[in-house]
Design a protein around this motif. Structure first.
Motif, short mmCIF file in Angstrom:
data_model
loop_
_atom_site.label_atom_id
_atom_site.label_comp_id
_atom_site.label_asym_id
_atom_site.label_seq_id
_atom_site.Cartn_x
_atom_site.Cartn_y
_atom_site.Cartn_z
N ASN A 15 -91.96 50.60 22.40
CA ASN A 15 -93.10 50.02 21.68
C ASN A 15 -92.54 48.95 20.75
OD1 ASN A 15 -94.96 51.71 22.89
ND2 ASN A 15 -94.75 53.28 21.33
N PHE A 16 -92.88 47.72 21.05
CA PHE A 16 -92.31 46.61 20.31
C PHE A 16 -93.35 46.06 19.34
CE2 PHE A 16 -90.57 46.37 24.74
CZ PHE A 16 -89.46 47.15 24.46
N LYS A 17 -93.09 46.18 18.05
CA LYS A 17 -94.03 45.78 17.01
C LYS A 17 -93.90 44.29 16.71
CE LYS A 17 -93.77 50.34 14.93
NZ LYS A 17 -93.38 51.11 13.75
N ARG A 18 -95.03 43.65 16.53
CA ARG A 18 -95.06 42.22 16.22
C ARG A 18 -94.46 41.96 14.85
NH1 ARG A 18 -94.61 37.95 18.77
NH2 ARG A 18 -96.19 36.34 18.66
N ASN A 84 -91.74 40.09 20.34
CA ASN A 84 -92.13 41.23 19.51
C ASN A 84 -90.92 42.00 19.02
OD1 ASN A 84 -94.89 40.87 19.58
ND2 ASN A 84 -95.16 42.13 21.39
N LEU A 85 -89.76 41.74 19.57
CA LEU A 85 -88.55 42.48 19.20
C LEU A 85 -88.02 41.99 17.86
CD1 LEU A 85 -86.73 42.30 22.65
CD2 LEU A 85 -87.99 44.23 21.72
N GLY A 86 -87.11 42.78 17.30
CA GLY A 86 -86.41 42.36 16.09
C GLY A 86 -85.15 41.59 16.43
N ILE A 125 -82.62 51.59 13.58
CA ILE A 125 -82.89 50.49 14.51
C ILE A 125 -83.05 51.11 15.89
CG2 ILE A 125 -82.03 48.38 15.58
CD1 ILE A 125 -80.41 47.86 13.01
N GLY A 126 -84.22 50.92 16.46
CA GLY A 126 -84.47 51.43 17.81
C GLY A 126 -83.84 50.52 18.84
N SER A 127 -83.56 51.08 20.02
CA SER A 127 -82.96 50.28 21.08
C SER A 127 -83.46 50.75 22.43
CB SER A 127 -81.43 50.37 21.04
OG SER A 127 -81.01 51.71 21.25
N CYS A 128 -83.40 49.84 23.39
CA CYS A 128 -83.75 50.15 24.77
C CYS A 128 -82.91 49.26 25.67
CB CYS A 128 -85.24 49.89 25.01
SG CYS A 128 -85.80 50.38 26.65
N TRP A 129 -82.11 49.88 26.54
CA TRP A 129 -81.23 49.15 27.45
C TRP A 129 -82.03 48.75 28.68
CZ3 TRP A 129 -75.67 51.25 28.73
CH2 TRP A 129 -74.97 50.31 29.48
N LYS A 130 -82.10 47.46 28.95
CA LYS A 130 -82.85 46.92 30.09
C LYS A 130 -81.88 46.29 31.08
CE LYS A 130 -87.11 47.49 28.59
NZ LYS A 130 -88.13 48.23 29.32
N LEU A 156 -79.93 44.80 25.42
CA LEU A 156 -80.32 45.86 24.51
C LEU A 156 -81.40 45.29 23.61
CD1 LEU A 156 -79.44 48.81 24.05
CD2 LEU A 156 -78.07 48.00 22.14
N TYR A 157 -82.64 45.78 23.84
CA TYR A 157 -83.76 45.36 23.00
C TYR A 157 -83.64 46.11 21.67
CZ TYR A 157 -86.28 43.27 26.99
OH TYR A 157 -86.68 42.50 28.05
N LEU A 158 -83.87 45.42 20.57
CA LEU A 158 -83.74 45.99 19.24
C LEU A 158 -85.11 45.99 18.56
CD1 LEU A 158 -80.53 44.00 18.29
CD2 LEU A 158 -80.65 46.35 19.15
N THR A 159 -85.50 47.14 18.02
CA THR A 159 -86.83 47.28 17.46
C THR A 159 -86.87 48.38 16.40
OG1 THR A 159 -89.17 47.51 18.07
CG2 THR A 159 -87.61 48.88 19.26
N ASP A 160 -88.06 48.62 15.88
CA ASP A 160 -88.25 49.73 14.94
C ASP A 160 -88.16 51.04 15.68
OD1 ASP A 160 -88.84 48.13 12.72
OD2 ASP A 160 -90.96 48.04 13.21
N LEU A 161 -87.82 52.08 14.96
CA LEU A 161 -87.90 53.43 15.52
C LEU A 161 -89.35 53.90 15.41
CD1 LEU A 161 -84.76 55.31 14.16
CD2 LEU A 161 -85.20 54.54 16.48
#
Length: 179
Positions: A15-18, A84-86, A125-130, A156-161
């Motif tokens: 979930n990628f916050k604006r 939307n990512l950080g 810092i949240g992450s998701c490997w794509k 590696l997408y970086l976002t909020d937890l």
């Protein structure tokens, strides 16, 4: 945080916050700490390219012109998601022509990336490997200035937890066999 708790609680955040931001200093510290991963011969077969939040839109436009040429909807969708990512990291693995060294580099890179994701989790810092299919396109490789002996292994997408991360029970039965 106990190590097992960190391992169990770290999840791929999708979930990628604006307009969210991440602390680049915390990110860089985590990257440096992640290099304590075991790696044969201290070859350190990893490199990352940081795409900061303010560069995500430009990167997306360049990448999607290559990956999704003549597909304006996919270009727009990619732009919407990544902006939307950080931030984002391009994950780059140094390859080796020797089979054993190549295997060892791949295993070390996985350990480095797991370390990195756990360390990011620890600093919220949240992450998701794509690993999209276009990472193998030579023009995408050129976009990230890959050298002849390097391979782009994903982003590696970086976002909020998220506040609540669901835990899917892992299969632990029948994974151990005695010799």
């Amino acid at each position: 945080m106990e190590l097992q708790d960190a391992i169990a609680q770290r999840r791929s955040v999708k979930n990628f916050k604006r307009d969210m931001t991440i602390d680049d200093n915390a990110l860089y510290k985590a990257i440096k700490q992640a290099t304590d991963a075991p790696n044969h011969g201290h070859r350190e077969p990893w490199r990352v390219v940081h795409i900061a939040k303010d560069r995500l839109g430009d990167m997306s436009k360049l990448l999607t012109k290559i990956a999704f040429a003549e597909q304006p909807k996919k270009q727009a969708d990619h732009y919407q998601v990544v902006t939307n990512l950080g931030g984002m990291l391009a994950l780059i693995l140094k390859e080796d022509t020797k089979q054993l060294d190549s295997l060892e580099n791949n295993m070390a890179f996985g350990a480095f990336t797991q370390n990195l994701m756990l360390l990011l989790h620890e600093v919220n810092i949240g992450s998701c490997w794509k690993t999209p299919p276009y990472i193998f396109d030579p023009n995408i490789e050129a976009l990230f200035d890959l050298k002849e002996d390097e391979r782009l292994v994903g982003f590696l997408y970086l976002t909020d937890l998220e506040d609540e991360m669901p835990y899917k029970k892992r299969h632990t039965e029948n994974i151990i066999q005695k010799f």
